[in-house]
Design a protein around this motif. Sequence first.
Motif, PDB file in Angstrom:
ATOM      1  N   LEU A   1       0.834  -1.204   0.000  1.00  0.00           N
ATOM      2  CA  LEU A   1       0.000   0.000   0.000  1.00  0.00           C
ATOM      3  C   LEU A   1       0.868   1.254   0.000  1.00  0.00           C
ATOM      4  O   LEU A   1       0.523   2.265  -0.626  1.00  0.00           O
ATOM      5  N   GLY A   2       2.006   1.190   0.690  1.00  0.00           N
ATOM      6  CA  GLY A   2       2.946   2.312   0.656  1.00  0.00           C
ATOM      7  C   GLY A   2       3.504   2.543  -0.733  1.00  0.00           C
ATOM      8  O   GLY A   2       3.678   3.692  -1.168  1.00  0.00           O
ATOM      9  N   VAL A   3       3.775   1.462  -1.463  1.00  0.00           N
ATOM     10  CA  VAL A   3       4.259   1.584  -2.846  1.00  0.00           C
ATOM     11  C   VAL A   3       3.204   2.251  -3.717  1.00  0.00           C
ATOM     12  O   VAL A   3       3.500   3.158  -4.506  1.00  0.00           O
ATOM     13  N   LEU A   4       1.945   1.820  -3.593  1.00  0.00           N
ATOM     14  CA  LEU A   4       0.862   2.424  -4.377  1.00  0.00           C
ATOM     15  C   LEU A   4       0.746   3.914  -4.094  1.00  0.00           C
ATOM     16  O   LEU A   4       0.566   4.733  -5.008  1.00  0.00           O
ATOM     17  N   GLN A   5       0.877   4.269  -2.821  1.00  0.00           N
ATOM     18  CA  GLN A   5       0.793   5.689  -2.453  1.00  0.00           C
ATOM     19  C   GLN A   5       1.954   6.471  -3.061  1.00  0.00           C
ATOM     20  O   GLN A   5       1.770   7.582  -3.570  1.00  0.00           O
ATOM     21  N   ASP A   6       3.148   5.868  -3.026  1.00  0.00           N
ATOM     22  CA  ASP A   6       4.314   6.537  -3.601  1.00  0.00           C
ATOM     23  C   ASP A   6       4.205   6.676  -5.122  1.00  0.00           C
ATOM     24  O   ASP A   6       4.844   7.559  -5.714  1.00  0.00           O
ATOM     25  N   ARG A   7       3.417   5.829  -5.752  1.00  0.00           N
ATOM     26  CA  ARG A   7       3.205   5.940  -7.201  1.00  0.00           C
ATOM     27  C   ARG A   7       2.213   7.040  -7.558  1.00  0.00           C
ATOM     28  O   ARG A   7       1.935   7.281  -8.732  1.00  0.00           O
ATOM     29  N   GLY A   8       1.654   7.681  -6.536  1.00  0.00           N
ATOM     30  CA  GLY A   8       0.774   8.807  -6.780  1.00  0.00           C
ATOM     31  C   GLY A   8      -0.700   8.519  -6.634  1.00  0.00           C
ATOM     32  O   GLY A   8      -1.530   9.416  -6.853  1.00  0.00           O
ATOM     33  N   TYR A   9      -1.050   7.312  -6.267  1.00  0.00           N
ATOM     34  CA  TYR A   9      -2.463   6.968  -6.106  1.00  0.00           C
ATOM     35  C   TYR A   9      -2.949   7.363  -4.713  1.00  0.00           C
ATOM     36  O   TYR A   9      -2.177   7.416  -3.760  1.00  0.00           O
TER      37      TYR A   9
END
Length: 603
Positions: A495-503
């Motif tokens: 979920l942290g990766v998704l957030q870092d991708r801008g989502y």
Amino acid sequence: MSKLHDTIHRVTQRVIENSRGSRAAYLELMQREADNQPDRAQVSCSNLAHAYAGALEDQEALKANRGANIGIVSAYNDMLSAHQPYGRYPERLKIYAREVGATAQVAGATPAMCDGVTQGETGMELSLFSRDVIALSTGVALSHAMYDGVLMLGICDKIVPGLLMGALRYGHLPTIFVPSGPMPSGVSNKEKQRVRQLYAEGKATRAELLESELGSYHSPGTCTFYGTANSNQMMMEMMGLHVPGAAFIQPGTKLRQALDREAVHRVAAIGRGGNDYRPLGKCVDEKAIINAAIGLLATGGSTNHAIHIPAMARAAGVQFDWSDLAELSSAVPLLARVYPNGAGDVNHFHDAGGMGYVIGELLEAGLAHRDVLTVGPSDLAAYAQEPGLDGEALTWREIGESGDAEMLRPASAPFQSDGGMRLVQGNLGRACFKSSAVERERWTIEAPCRVFEDQPSVAEAFRKGELDKDVVVVVRFQGPRANGMPELHKLTPPLGVLQDRGYRVALVTDGRMSGASGKVPAAIHCTPEALGGGPLARLRDGDVVKVCALTGELSTTADLDSREAAPDPRDEPGFGRELFAMMRMHADSAERGGSAMLATAGL
């Protein structure tokens, strides 16, 4: 010291009023227990012989009934780094007891599991209920009625709450908690988090991940991030159940040993036989519970304590819920940023002023109750200092200003004006949102949801790219009655990766997270849980869900009333989970503490 803040006063008075009947019943029971505890001189010689037979070095003192006999309840094992130092403690504690004419015996042991080891594994489904087992084990240890005081050896996640819940049923005895302290700092938390996210994206090998983790968790002592274990130690200071300043002194140091010695001497001095009787049941009252919650909020501590504080309170006849916690949070400023809310760990926190600084600031600003009965030499003001050594002598000194403004700030210039623990509620139930770790622009997330019933399914959807969008991830059937309410930290890296991708991403779950819940907005511990038809059981993929820490909203636009609840998943037996079926069956809600023991006891 400033006048007590109006909100703190108002919440305290409400808790006192709501607890009036249950607290009176508890105190009456403790008085009866104290009156009924026999003088050992009157106990059957056969009973005493059984109790004294193994105490070869102390038999003569025990036979003569000289001084206090102190019970040691230990959660020692050497699989938990935090508890490994306790292996040699009984030998030393017995020596310290003899120094003041007392004796000490190991009254019993409790289990102590590590959430860090069981994270994402089947054993995590036993974790929350291990707290009840620990409380029951503590009750067994103290059932022998041979003790005038108690020393509790325990630190980690469910262990301190369980020890306290059990000990409170023997609240006529003075009781002191004895920590062993944190391990030295290792790999920086920022670097550890970086490697975890690289591994989640497939950009780091398993060997590289293991090397990073071993660089962080590397030696005896508590893990150094500010999760549930270290939040426990904070609360014991705020409640006055430690020797002042004992929380974060590292194992194996002279100062650590001096604090341990003082704990033994002190518990011998505050029993019924002296002039300073301080029984645990009197120490843990409504104000002490409020102080524990205030400390949690002021330091950005573990969200697990939204479950543990109500449970510990109930064991003392005190009624405390999430509305109380949320209202306190509106008044208590965030004074500390300790990883995962900041860069530094608990060793840096202690070096910057630590709990002594936090308590001093809270008292000076009228944000905590000074007038609580502690195990220390006076009230809570004694805990606004830091311990040290003058030669071999244990001393306490004033702290002064914060040693690191990026770690600790005064109440007059906090990191944020509230404590960062918010209640969100609506047609999806009531849940906790830890805002102190989340950037403010992410406090409101509204997006279509994806619904899952376990962590591996989320990880698989992440790997397939199905979550590369604005999404509210719902993980349900994770509550106390469904599967023991495991922590869900395998969700944090993807979920942290998704957030870092801008989502724009959020998590909604009836499962647990802790002080390591991290930067992703999350509505956790959702109650009522999905099992049995709670609102989460009626959500479907694509329903729009809103999570807002600003307005306190947890809702969906879907017409839940028109739907059937999803069927309850049934776990296959295995890994000992079936042994805990009765606990799952009888557990109450997360807001009540998620305890089968308290529920069936009618507390």
